[in-house]
Design a protein around this motif. Structure first.
Motif, mmCIF file in Angstrom:
data_model
loop_
_atom_site.group_PDB
_atom_site.id
_atom_site.type_symbol
_atom_site.label_atom_id
_atom_site.label_comp_id
_atom_site.label_asym_id
_atom_site.label_seq_id
_atom_site.Cartn_x
_atom_site.Cartn_y
_atom_site.Cartn_z
ATOM 1 N N LEU A 142 -18.369 47.402 26.513
ATOM 2 C CA LEU A 142 -17.931 46.002 26.500
ATOM 3 C C LEU A 142 -17.338 45.602 25.151
ATOM 4 N N THR A 143 -17.855 46.193 24.074
ATOM 5 C CA THR A 143 -17.315 45.862 22.744
ATOM 6 C C THR A 143 -15.913 46.435 22.625
ATOM 7 N N GLU A 146 -13.231 44.580 24.623
ATOM 8 C CA GLU A 146 -12.870 43.292 24.019
ATOM 9 C C GLU A 146 -11.941 43.515 22.820
ATOM 10 N N GLN A 147 -12.267 44.532 22.035
ATOM 11 C CA GLN A 147 -11.387 44.841 20.885
ATOM 12 C C GLN A 147 -9.983 45.193 21.350
ATOM 13 N N LEU A 149 -8.520 44.314 24.107
ATOM 14 C CA LEU A 149 -7.847 43.143 24.684
ATOM 15 C C LEU A 149 -7.247 42.259 23.592
ATOM 16 N N LYS A 150 -7.902 42.266 22.418
ATOM 17 C CA LYS A 150 -7.414 41.418 21.317
ATOM 18 C C LYS A 150 -6.148 41.992 20.690
ATOM 19 N N GLU A 175 -19.899 41.365 33.555
ATOM 20 C CA GLU A 175 -19.580 41.228 32.134
ATOM 21 C C GLU A 175 -18.081 41.453 31.905
ATOM 22 N N ILE A 179 -15.260 38.866 30.361
ATOM 23 C CA ILE A 179 -14.400 39.198 29.212
ATOM 24 C C ILE A 179 -12.926 39.033 29.599
ATOM 25 N N CYS A 180 -12.585 39.473 30.805
ATOM 26 C CA CYS A 180 -11.195 39.358 31.264
ATOM 27 C C CYS A 180 -10.785 37.885 31.329
ATOM 28 N N LYS A 182 -12.050 35.397 29.631
ATOM 29 C CA LYS A 182 -11.960 34.875 28.259
ATOM 30 C C LYS A 182 -10.624 35.261 27.611
ATOM 31 N N HIS A 183 -10.134 36.464 27.922
ATOM 32 C CA HIS A 183 -8.901 36.945 27.270
ATOM 33 C C HIS A 183 -7.684 36.869 28.190
#
Ligand SMILES: Cc1ncc(COP(=O)(O)O)c(C=O)c1O
Length: 369
Positions: A142-143, A146-147, A149-150, A175, A179-180, A182-183
């Motif tokens: 998950l970390t 997210e990285q 995606l940024k 989860e 995350i999807c 959020k981004h």
């Protein structure tokens, strides 16, 4: 010897030569027929019955965009969309073709694909045929996702499987969906190994967790748990229109026959009736996991019908599969390059129809000298 024959020779040397085996005798720990539906008489009768009620045409006669469409095909797709709580469904001749067409068409130059490192070859090939930038994230991390995606401001699409075909573990869907969202990324879930097996009526993992509204598109393949063949992409209404316009494996290929649409419809009507098979499979998985935990050996952590024992080395893993075969057990050695070097494995597929005695025999052979 020409260059192609040399390539074959090299494969032989590396213990990597692929062949087309005929169905072996012995205990089935290798097929994807998780619920026994490929051998089910009642599904067979339901299919035959439904086939005899279709308009009397054998082949589709053309692509869906030309002469291959029909009210019947569209009614089966509406049935699938309803079953999966989606706005639309679009049928393909196989999961491979669905992934190829869907992913390549969405992978425009303005898109970045963010892929779990363990996604299936059909998703990878779809990505290869497209023009999008591709970024891999560490499996189920998950970390890392997210990285990744940024890293981009483009339209982002995340590709995952609900049950991973080689490791057998589950995607942390809730989860990843959060995350999807959020981004601002679209989430696509390949449910190949979850359809028929997960959910009260076999709807798949996404629906069993009530996440259908948070997932952009799902690929449902029919050749594994459902016991037939073909696939459907389910998602928003516009996604179907988009594929009809841009998905080359749909546009440039003859549509499924009436018989194929009929078997898909019969299969979907049959899935809710398979609660007993799903319970039997769960019971066998529990028994297997208990035996696995009591045994030595490098097992991958999985609570699904796919259980993998790591046996590093192509030669070593093939030898173990042969030893199992001699004891009457069919289980597939998965070699490099299908999996990373050092993670060669025997992939055991469990079924509702496997018995506890068969599982005991399997562990007996594994622990014997
Ligand atoms: C995760 C996954 N997606 C897609 C496919 C392809 O589906 P099909 O066999 O219907 O072409 C497979 C088959 O191995 C798979 O495991």
């Amino acid at each position: 010897m020409n260059i192609y024959q040399k390539a074959l020779e090299e494969r032989k040397q590396q213990h990597l030569l692929r062949t087309l085996p005929l169905p072996p005798d012995g205990i089935d720990f290798y097929s994807n027929d998780y619920l026994g539906l490929a051998q089910s008489q009642s599904l067979r009768f339901a299919i035959e019955n439904q086939c005899s009620n279709t308009p009397k045409i054998n082949g589709a006669t053309g692509s869906r965009l030309l002469s291959g469409n029909s009210e019947y095909a569209e009614s089966v797709e509406r049935e699938i969309a309803r079953f999966h709580h989606a706005e639309s469904a679009l049928i393909y001749v196989s999961g491979y073709m669905a992934n190829l067409g869907l992913i390549s068409s969405l992978a425009t130059r303005e898109t970045t694909l963010i892929c779990d490192e363990l996604i299936h070859a059909s998703l990878i090939d779809g990505a290869r045929l497209g023009h999008a930038q591709k970024i891999r994230f560490k499996h189920n991390d998950l970390t890392d996702i997210e990285q990744k995606l940024k890293k981009t401001n483009q339209q982002k699409i995340v590709l995952v499987e609900s049950v991973y075909s080689m490791d057998g573990d589950l995607c942390p869907l809730k989860e990843i969906a959060e995350i999807c969202s959020k981004h601002d990324a679209l989430l696509i879930v390949d449910e190949a190994h979850a359809l028929a097996v997960y959910g009260e009526n076999g709807e798949g993992l996404v629906q069993s967790q009530g996440l259908e509204d948070q997932v952009f598109a799902r690929i449902m393949t029919f050749g594994k748990g459902p016991g037939i063949h073909g696939a459907a992409v389910v998602g928003p209404a516009w996604l179907k229109d988009y594929q009809v316009n841009f998905s080359r494996s749909l546009i440039f290929s003859t549509a499924p026959s009436y018989h194929h649409f009929a078997s898909i419809s019969a299969m979907y009507k049959h899935l809710p009736k398979c609660g007993a098979e799903r319970d039997q499979l769960k019971e066998k998985i529990q028994y297997f996991v208990q035996k696995r935990n009591d045994s030595s050996g490098q097992w991958l952590e999985s609570n699904t019908q796919i259980q993998s024992l790591i046996v590093p080395g192509n030669k070593e893993v093939v030898e173990l599969a042969e030893k199992l075969k001699k004891a009457g057990i069919n289980a597939l050695p998965i070699r490099k390059p299908s999996v990373a070097e050092g993670s060669e494995r025997i992939r055991f597929c469990l079924h509702s129809y496997n018995t506890k005695e068969e599982i005991d025999l399997l562990f007996g052979v594994l622990t014997s000298p």
